[in-house]
Design an enzyme around this catalytic site. Structure first.
Site, short mmCIF file in Angstrom:
data_model
loop_
_atom_site.label_atom_id
_atom_site.label_comp_id
_atom_site.label_asym_id
_atom_site.label_seq_id
_atom_site.Cartn_x
_atom_site.Cartn_y
_atom_site.Cartn_z
CG HIS A 158 -1.76 1.16 1.48
ND1 HIS A 158 -1.70 2.08 2.50
CD2 HIS A 158 -2.64 1.80 0.46
CE1 HIS A 158 -2.42 3.14 2.20
NE2 HIS A 158 -2.98 2.88 1.27
CD GLU B 44 -4.91 5.01 3.76
OE1 GLU B 44 -5.66 4.40 3.32
OE2 GLU B 44 -3.97 6.03 3.04
CD GLU C 285 -2.77 2.64 -3.43
OE1 GLU C 285 -3.39 3.76 -3.28
OE2 GLU C 285 -3.09 1.49 -2.92
CG HIS C 286 -0.07 6.31 -0.37
ND1 HIS C 286 -0.71 7.36 0.14
CD2 HIS C 286 -0.76 5.25 -0.11
CE1 HIS C 286 -1.72 7.10 0.70
NE2 HIS C 286 -1.82 6.10 0.56
#
Length: 455
Positions: free
Chosen positions: A69, A149, A72-73
């Site tokens: 993840h 997040e 992905e950022h």
């Protein structure tokens, strides 16, 4: 845990409607191993372009959970030819939208743009597939975004926190026990080199596929793919070892105490998932059982637990038959005022016991099948939903062309098959129960971090 069933259209209309016509897809594989899957839909002058990588959180190792993840950022932080934020700016300038998402089984990136801008999107994605800039300063800022997040979407959300803990207890060996976003301690100690290693290991054309749906000609798309993705070299991929979950031999229970307004009960049963579209029977029966229990407003949970017994303020079921790893059938809800978590668990169990003892009625099964037809009809209205369906099937090794056969198999499910899976799999030996014990809500909300999540 989003429900996979769409809203139900009136029963008679749904049953009278013909099965949806599923347009064929066209496929082409480049010399470097990248597959291109195209579905032509000319109802609007737009195109959805998606790049799926066969690498998700289940491929991570202890100590670097969440790196899929995080990478992905970082994919939005630019390349030598397109600086930080340039990707988003060019999509917006083209009149489109873009984003990305990471799951246990995959990581995917998408743009939906006017059709004449498709080749530009392919150029941008091909560029960052091989030439991503992984800058230490950009990483230091983005890892704080990811940690915020996690706080906002898990630690400050009692149901999300409960589900995370439920998964960690239900699975002891399989990596599905780890949250996609990762454990906070791993995020706190992650470095740009962890992200770079993930990128080098998994982000290769021979570990990806491209899905394009929209007002396009497949041969033109194939030619553009050859132009932009074709020059990228294939690379050796890490080996994947089986990570089978040991057989569960007894009920598991946990309680999470967290600030919340309502108590919650979540129940997770180990069940099979789809491996052979033609030969499998049980995953289709489990899909139908989910629809019978909670797939529409007239389903059993709503009728019995919420309206008649007033035992729950909400109660639902969730099952996904398409996963790379083991399957889980979830039941969950919140008890009504004056009712306890134990009362709700008993009510959920009673509904399953009723199916085990008496099966389901012809009317219930017809409604579940109408639900399926309705879901397919609504899905065809969306370019993006069609691309998502293709991508998700391919991510678990199911050729997208078998979607029509999957619908036929679902429509062929019998009441006897539903009763059989209820009897076989809904047993305490395969059950994990999680309860949320609500604590007083804080008098003041937590101060927002300056590092707001990107998506």
């Amino acid at each position: 845990m989003p429900m996979r069933h769409a809203r139900l259209i009136p029963l008679l209309l749904a049953l009278a409607a013909p099965a949806p016509v599923l347009a064929e897809t066209y496929e082409h594989q480049l010399a470097n191993g990248l597959r291109i899957i195209v579905k032509e839909d000319r109802r609007a002058p737009t195109a959805a372009h998606m790049v799926w990588y066969r690498a998700g959180s289940m491929d991570e190792t202890n100590g670097t959970t969440g790196v899929a993840h995080v990478l992905e950022h970082m994919m939005f932080k630019g390349t030598p030819s397109a600086g930080p934020g340039e990707f988003n700016r060019r999509v917006a300038a083209a009149g489109g939208r873009d984003n990305a998402f990471t799951g246990h089984d995959y990581t995917a990136y998408f743009q939906q743009v006017p059709k004449q801008k498709l080749s530009e999107m392919m150029q941008l994605e091909a560029d960052r597939m091989r030439h991503l800039t992984l800058d230490a300063q950009e990483f230091a800022q983005e890892i704080r975004v990811v940690m915020e997040e996690r706080r906002l979407r898990t630690e400050d959300q009692p149901q999300a926190l409960l589900f995370e803990q439920l998964s960690a207890v239900a699975f002891q060996a399989h990596p599905y026990r780890v949250p996609v976003i990762g454990w906070m301690n791993d995020l706190e100690n992650m470095t740009v080199n962890d992200a770079r290693a993930w990128y080098e290991h998994w982000y290769a054309p021979n570990n990806a596929y491209v899905v394009v749906v929209g007002d396009v000609d497949h041969q033109t798309v194939f030619a553009a793919a050859e132009q932009y993705y074709g020059p990228l070299p294939a690379r050796p991929l890490p080996g994947r070892k089986p990570q089978d979950e040991p057989v569960q031999t007894g009920i598991r229970r946990l309680t999470v105490k967290a600030p919340a307004e309502l108590p919650v009960v979540m129940m997770a049963y180990k069940v099979p998932v789809l491996r052979d579209v033609d030969q499998d029977v049980e995953p289709y029966a489990l899909e139908m059982l989910s629809a019978v229990l909670a797939g529409h407003e007239a389903a059993r949970f709503t009728n019995h637990l919420i309206r008649q017994q007033r035992l729950a303020v909400d109660a639902t079921a969730s099952y996904d038959s398409t996963r790379r790893g083991p399957g889980v059938f979830h039941l969950y809800g919140s008890p009504s005022e004056g009712k306890t978590r134990a009362d709700l668990e008993s009510g959920l169990r009673a509904e399953i016991a009723l199916v085990q003892a008496q099966g389901v009625t012809p009317d219930e099964l017809a409604r579940a099948k109408a639900q399926l037809i309705a879901g397919q009809i609504y899905k065809l209205d969306s370019i993006f939903a069609q691309a998502m369906e293709i991508g998700q099937l391919e991510s678990v090794g199911i050729p997208n062309a078998q979607n029509r056969r999957m619908i036929e198999k679902l429509q062929a499910v019998t009441a006897e098959q539903i009763q059989a899976v209820a009897r076989k799999y809904f047993r305490d030996e395969q059950l994990t129960v999680a309860e949320l014990d609500p604590q007083p809500l804080p008098t003041a909300p937590r101060a927002r971090s300056p590092f707001a999540p990107r998506h």
